[in-house]
Scaffold this motif. Structure first.
Motif, PDB file in Angstrom:
ATOM      1  N   UNK A  86     -75.271-109.434   3.571  1.00  0.00           N
ATOM      2  CA  UNK A  86     -74.424-110.338   4.356  1.00  0.00           C
ATOM      3  C   UNK A  86     -75.175-110.758   5.617  1.00  0.00           C
ATOM      4  N   UNK A  87     -75.965-111.812   5.497  1.00  0.00           N
ATOM      5  CA  UNK A  87     -76.756-112.317   6.626  1.00  0.00           C
ATOM      6  C   UNK A  87     -75.882-113.151   7.548  1.00  0.00           C
ATOM      7  N   UNK A  88     -76.100-113.013   8.859  1.00  0.00           N
ATOM      8  CA  UNK A  88     -75.397-113.826   9.842  1.00  0.00           C
ATOM      9  C   UNK A  88     -74.015-113.324  10.218  1.00  0.00           C
ATOM     10  N   UNK A  89     -73.711-112.077   9.923  1.00  0.00           N
ATOM     11  CA  UNK A  89     -72.404-111.504  10.243  1.00  0.00           C
ATOM     12  C   UNK A  89     -72.456-110.828  11.612  1.00  0.00           C
ATOM     13  N   UNK A  90     -71.545-111.197  12.488  1.00  0.00           N
ATOM     14  CA  UNK A  90     -71.524-110.621  13.837  1.00  0.00           C
ATOM     15  C   UNK A  90     -70.815-109.271  13.833  1.00  0.00           C
ATOM     16  N   UNK A  91     -71.374-108.351  14.632  1.00  0.00           N
ATOM     17  CA  UNK A  91     -70.846-106.987  14.734  1.00  0.00           C
ATOM     18  C   UNK A  91     -70.753-106.609  16.200  1.00  0.00           C
ATOM     19  N   UNK A  92     -69.623-106.016  16.585  1.00  0.00           N
ATOM     20  CA  UNK A  92     -69.449-105.482  17.942  1.00  0.00           C
ATOM     21  C   UNK A  92     -69.338-103.965  17.836  1.00  0.00           C
ATOM     22  N   UNK A  93     -69.935-103.267  18.783  1.00  0.00           N
ATOM     23  CA  UNK A  93     -69.832-101.809  18.868  1.00  0.00           C
ATOM     24  C   UNK A  93     -69.122-101.437  20.158  1.00  0.00           C
ATOM     25  N   UNK A  94     -68.087-100.601  20.032  1.00  0.00           N
ATOM     26  CA  UNK A  94     -67.312-100.126  21.180  1.00  0.00           C
ATOM     27  C   UNK A  94     -67.362 -98.610  21.236  1.00  0.00           C
ATOM     28  N   UNK A  95     -67.325 -98.079  22.445  1.00  0.00           N
ATOM     29  CA  UNK A  95     -67.114 -96.643  22.644  1.00  0.00           C
ATOM     30  C   UNK A  95     -65.641 -96.468  22.986  1.00  0.00           C
ATOM     31  N   UNK A  96     -64.996 -95.497  22.357  1.00  0.00           N
ATOM     32  CA  UNK A  96     -63.581 -95.224  22.570  1.00  0.00           C
ATOM     33  C   UNK A  96     -63.421 -94.001  23.449  1.00  0.00           C
ATOM     34  N   UNK A  97     -62.533 -94.105  24.420  1.00  0.00           N
ATOM     35  CA  UNK A  97     -62.248 -92.994  25.322  1.00  0.00           C
ATOM     36  C   UNK A  97     -60.752 -93.011  25.608  1.00  0.00           C
ATOM     37  N   UNK A  98     -60.002 -92.200  24.868  1.00  0.00           N
ATOM     38  CA  UNK A  98     -58.551 -92.251  24.994  1.00  0.00           C
ATOM     39  C   UNK A  98     -58.058 -93.596  24.498  1.00  0.00           C
ATOM     40  N   UNK A  99     -57.366 -94.324  25.362  1.00  0.00           N
ATOM     41  CA  UNK A  99     -56.897 -95.663  24.990  1.00  0.00           C
ATOM     42  C   UNK A  99     -57.865 -96.756  25.444  1.00  0.00           C
ATOM     43  N   UNK A 100     -58.910 -96.379  26.167  1.00  0.00           N
ATOM     44  CA  UNK A 100     -59.896 -97.353  26.654  1.00  0.00           C
ATOM     45  C   UNK A 100     -60.944 -97.638  25.580  1.00  0.00           C
ATOM     46  N   UNK A 101     -61.425 -98.871  25.583  1.00  0.00           N
ATOM     47  CA  UNK A 101     -62.446 -99.317  24.631  1.00  0.00           C
ATOM     48  C   UNK A 101     -63.488-100.101  25.418  1.00  0.00           C
ATOM     49  N   UNK A 102     -64.760 -99.646  25.385  1.00  0.00           N
ATOM     50  CA  UNK A 102     -65.836-100.292  26.146  1.00  0.00           C
ATOM     51  C   UNK A 102     -66.847-100.911  25.190  1.00  0.00           C
ATOM     52  N   UNK A 103     -67.110-102.204  25.371  1.00  0.00           N
ATOM     53  CA  UNK A 103     -68.093-102.893  24.542  1.00  0.00           C
ATOM     54  C   UNK A 103     -69.493-102.414  24.909  1.00  0.00           C
ATOM     55  N   UNK A 104     -70.243-101.950  23.911  1.00  0.00           N
ATOM     56  CA  UNK A 104     -71.611-101.481  24.128  1.00  0.00           C
ATOM     57  C   UNK A 104     -72.656-102.470  23.623  1.00  0.00           C
ATOM     58  N   UNK A 105     -72.363-103.159  22.518  1.00  0.00           N
ATOM     59  CA  UNK A 105     -73.369-104.046  21.917  1.00  0.00           C
ATOM     60  C   UNK A 105     -72.705-105.085  21.040  1.00  0.00           C
ATOM     61  N   UNK A 106     -73.367-106.233  20.939  1.00  0.00           N
ATOM     62  CA  UNK A 106     -73.007-107.299  20.003  1.00  0.00           C
ATOM     63  C   UNK A 106     -74.300-107.679  19.287  1.00  0.00           C
ATOM     64  N   UNK A 107     -74.270-107.684  17.966  1.00  0.00           N
ATOM     65  CA  UNK A 107     -75.458-108.040  17.192  1.00  0.00           C
ATOM     66  C   UNK A 107     -75.045-108.866  15.986  1.00  0.00           C
ATOM     67  N   UNK A 108     -76.026-109.511  15.383  1.00  0.00           N
ATOM     68  CA  UNK A 108     -75.823-110.302  14.175  1.00  0.00           C
ATOM     69  C   UNK A 108     -76.773-109.792  13.104  1.00  0.00           C
TER      70      UNK A 108
END
Length: 117
Positions: free
Chosen positions: A18-40
């Motif tokens: 699946x070429x060209x698919x965007x992916x986001x990575x989040x770290x979860x801490x309780x109810x908080x969600x922090x964006x760490x990376x966005x890649x394709x």
């Protein structure tokens, strides 16, 4: 060797990466969600580098969000709105400093994942 995270997306309906698919990575801490990376994904369905490299690795709970709907539309597999699958979130934990690999097998009406190597 320290921990790091990789992923790979295969389009099981078309039988190809699946070429060209965007992916986001989040770290979860309780109810908080922090964006760490966005890649394709590249032509092989992988990111060009680990989505979470050794330097940024920490044990904890994470979430990968795959932009499946945009990919399916771009490849002519979208169908009518609303799509059955749009964003595909996968939540998982990493407890050891080692290589984690979380692939996604994707089709317009289903997906699966596992801890790869």
């Amino acid at each position: 060797m320290g921990g790091f995270l990789t992923t790979h997306v295969l389009d099981t309906a078309r039988g190809c990466p699946a070429a060209g698919l965007e992916i986001a990575l989040y770290r979860l801490d309780g109810t908080a969600r922090s964006l760490l990376a966005m890649m394709t994904t590249n032509d092989d369905g992988r990111t060009d580098a680990p989505i979470l490299p050794e330097a940024a690795f920490a044990p904890g709970r994470y979430e990968l969000v795959f932009a499946a709907g945009a990919y399916l539309r771009a490849t002519g597999q979208g169908g009518p709105n609303p799509l059955f699958l749009d964003e595909v979130p996968i939540r998982f934990g990493m407890s050891e400093e080692t290589h984690y690999h979380v692939p996604l097998l994707l089709s317009p009406f289903g997906y699966s994942t596992y801890r790869g190597s």
